[in-house]
Design a protein around this motif. Structure first.
Motif, PDB file in Angstrom:
ATOM      1  N   GLY A  85       0.815  -1.212   0.000  1.00 10.80           N
ATOM      2  CA  GLY A  85       0.000   0.000   0.000  1.00 10.80           C
ATOM      3  C   GLY A  85       0.848   1.260   0.000  1.00 10.80           C
ATOM      4  N   MET A  86       1.964   1.241   0.704  1.00 14.56           N
ATOM      5  CA  MET A  86       2.850   2.406   0.715  1.00 14.56           C
ATOM      6  C   MET A  86       3.476   2.628  -0.656  1.00 14.56           C
ATOM      7  SD  MET A  86       4.660   1.860   4.376  1.00 14.56           S
ATOM      8  CE  MET A  86       5.089   3.490   4.926  1.00 14.56           C
TER       9      MET A  86
ATOM     10  N   ILE B  78       2.099   1.749  -3.552  1.00 16.54           N
ATOM     11  CA  ILE B  78       1.030   2.256  -4.411  1.00 16.54           C
ATOM     12  C   ILE B  78       0.758   3.727  -4.114  1.00 16.54           C
ATOM     13  CG2 ILE B  78      -1.447   2.068  -4.918  1.00 16.54           C
ATOM     14  CD1 ILE B  78      -1.093  -0.986  -4.539  1.00 16.54           C
ATOM     15  N   SER B  79       0.803   4.107  -2.829  1.00 10.65           N
ATOM     16  CA  SER B  79       0.511   5.496  -2.472  1.00 10.65           C
ATOM     17  C   SER B  79       1.570   6.468  -2.994  1.00 10.65           C
ATOM     18  CB  SER B  79       0.369   5.643  -0.959  1.00 10.65           C
ATOM     19  OG  SER B  79       1.612   5.484  -0.324  1.00 10.65           O
ATOM     20  N   MET B  80       2.766   5.976  -3.276  1.00  9.94           N
ATOM     21  CA  MET B  80       3.785   6.852  -3.845  1.00  9.94           C
ATOM     22  C   MET B  80       3.418   7.293  -5.263  1.00  9.94           C
ATOM     23  SD  MET B  80       7.495   5.516  -2.563  1.00  9.94           S
ATOM     24  CE  MET B  80       7.478   4.027  -3.520  1.00  9.94           C
TER      25      MET B  80
ATOM     26  N   ILE C 249       0.228   7.737  -6.328  1.00  8.26           N
ATOM     27  CA  ILE C 249      -0.990   8.542  -6.328  1.00  8.26           C
ATOM     28  C   ILE C 249      -0.592   9.958  -5.922  1.00  8.26           C
ATOM     29  CG2 ILE C 249      -3.255   8.890  -5.291  1.00  8.26           C
ATOM     30  CD1 ILE C 249      -3.400   5.887  -4.809  1.00  8.26           C
ATOM     31  N   GLU C 250      -0.823  10.911  -6.819  1.00  8.54           N
ATOM     32  CA  GLU C 250      -0.359  12.268  -6.581  1.00  8.54           C
ATOM     33  C   GLU C 250      -1.314  13.074  -5.712  1.00  8.54           C
ATOM     34  OE1 GLU C 250       1.776  14.207  -9.302  1.00  8.54           O
ATOM     35  OE2 GLU C 250       2.727  12.383  -9.998  1.00  8.54           O
TER      36      GLU C 250
ATOM     37  N   VAL D 116      -3.512  13.972  -2.666  1.00  6.78           N
ATOM     38  CA  VAL D 116      -3.593  13.615  -1.251  1.00  6.78           C
ATOM     39  C   VAL D 116      -5.023  13.231  -0.886  1.00  6.78           C
ATOM     40  CG1 VAL D 116      -3.271  14.482   1.101  1.00  6.78           C
ATOM     41  CG2 VAL D 116      -1.652  15.104  -0.685  1.00  6.78           C
TER      42      VAL D 116
ATOM     43  N   SER E  40      -5.711   9.660  -1.908  1.00  3.66           N
ATOM     44  CA  SER E  40      -4.988   8.751  -1.033  1.00  3.66           C
ATOM     45  C   SER E  40      -5.696   8.597   0.312  1.00  3.66           C
ATOM     46  CB  SER E  40      -3.566   9.242  -0.798  1.00  3.66           C
ATOM     47  OG  SER E  40      -2.839   9.262  -1.984  1.00  3.66           O
ATOM     48  N   VAL E  41      -6.091   9.726   0.906  1.00  2.65           N
ATOM     49  CA  VAL E  41      -6.773   9.682   2.209  1.00  2.65           C
ATOM     50  C   VAL E  41      -8.123   9.001   2.079  1.00  2.65           C
ATOM     51  CG1 VAL E  41      -7.770  11.130   4.025  1.00  2.65           C
ATOM     52  CG2 VAL E  41      -5.521  11.665   3.113  1.00  2.65           C
TER      53      VAL E  41
ATOM     54  N   ILE F 299      -8.964   6.611  -0.073  1.00  3.84           N
ATOM     55  CA  ILE F 299      -8.723   5.176  -0.215  1.00  3.84           C
ATOM     56  C   ILE F 299      -8.340   4.567   1.135  1.00  3.84           C
ATOM     57  CG2 ILE F 299      -7.182   3.457  -1.249  1.00  3.84           C
ATOM     58  CD1 ILE F 299      -7.131   5.263  -3.754  1.00  3.84           C
ATOM     59  N   ILE F 300      -7.470   5.244   1.881  1.00  6.74           N
ATOM     60  CA  ILE F 300      -7.062   4.748   3.194  1.00  6.74           C
ATOM     61  C   ILE F 300      -8.272   4.620   4.115  1.00  6.74           C
ATOM     62  CG2 ILE F 300      -5.779   5.372   5.281  1.00  6.74           C
ATOM     63  CD1 ILE F 300      -3.689   6.649   3.338  1.00  6.74           C
TER      64      ILE F 300
END
Length: 45
Positions: free
Chosen positions: A15-16, A18-20, A22-23, A25, A28-29, A31-32
């Motif tokens: 997940g970390m 993949i999150s790199m 995704i531009e 924020v 990303s938040v 999805i989390i």
């Protein structure tokens, strides 16, 4: 228990990575937050 912790750590690392890529924020938040809710429901119910 050790295998479960290893499994969890693997998916956290994935997940970390993949999150790199995704531009945004906000995305990303979102999805989390969605995955935390789904994981909590699947684990506790």
């Amino acid at each position: 228990m050790c295998r479960m912790i290893g499994f969890i750590m693997f998916w956290i690392a994935l997940g970390m990575i993949i999150s790199m890529f995704i531009e945004s924020v906000f995305i990303s938040v979102s999805i989390i937050f969605l995955l935390i809710i789904c994981g909590f429901n699947m684990f506790c119910h």
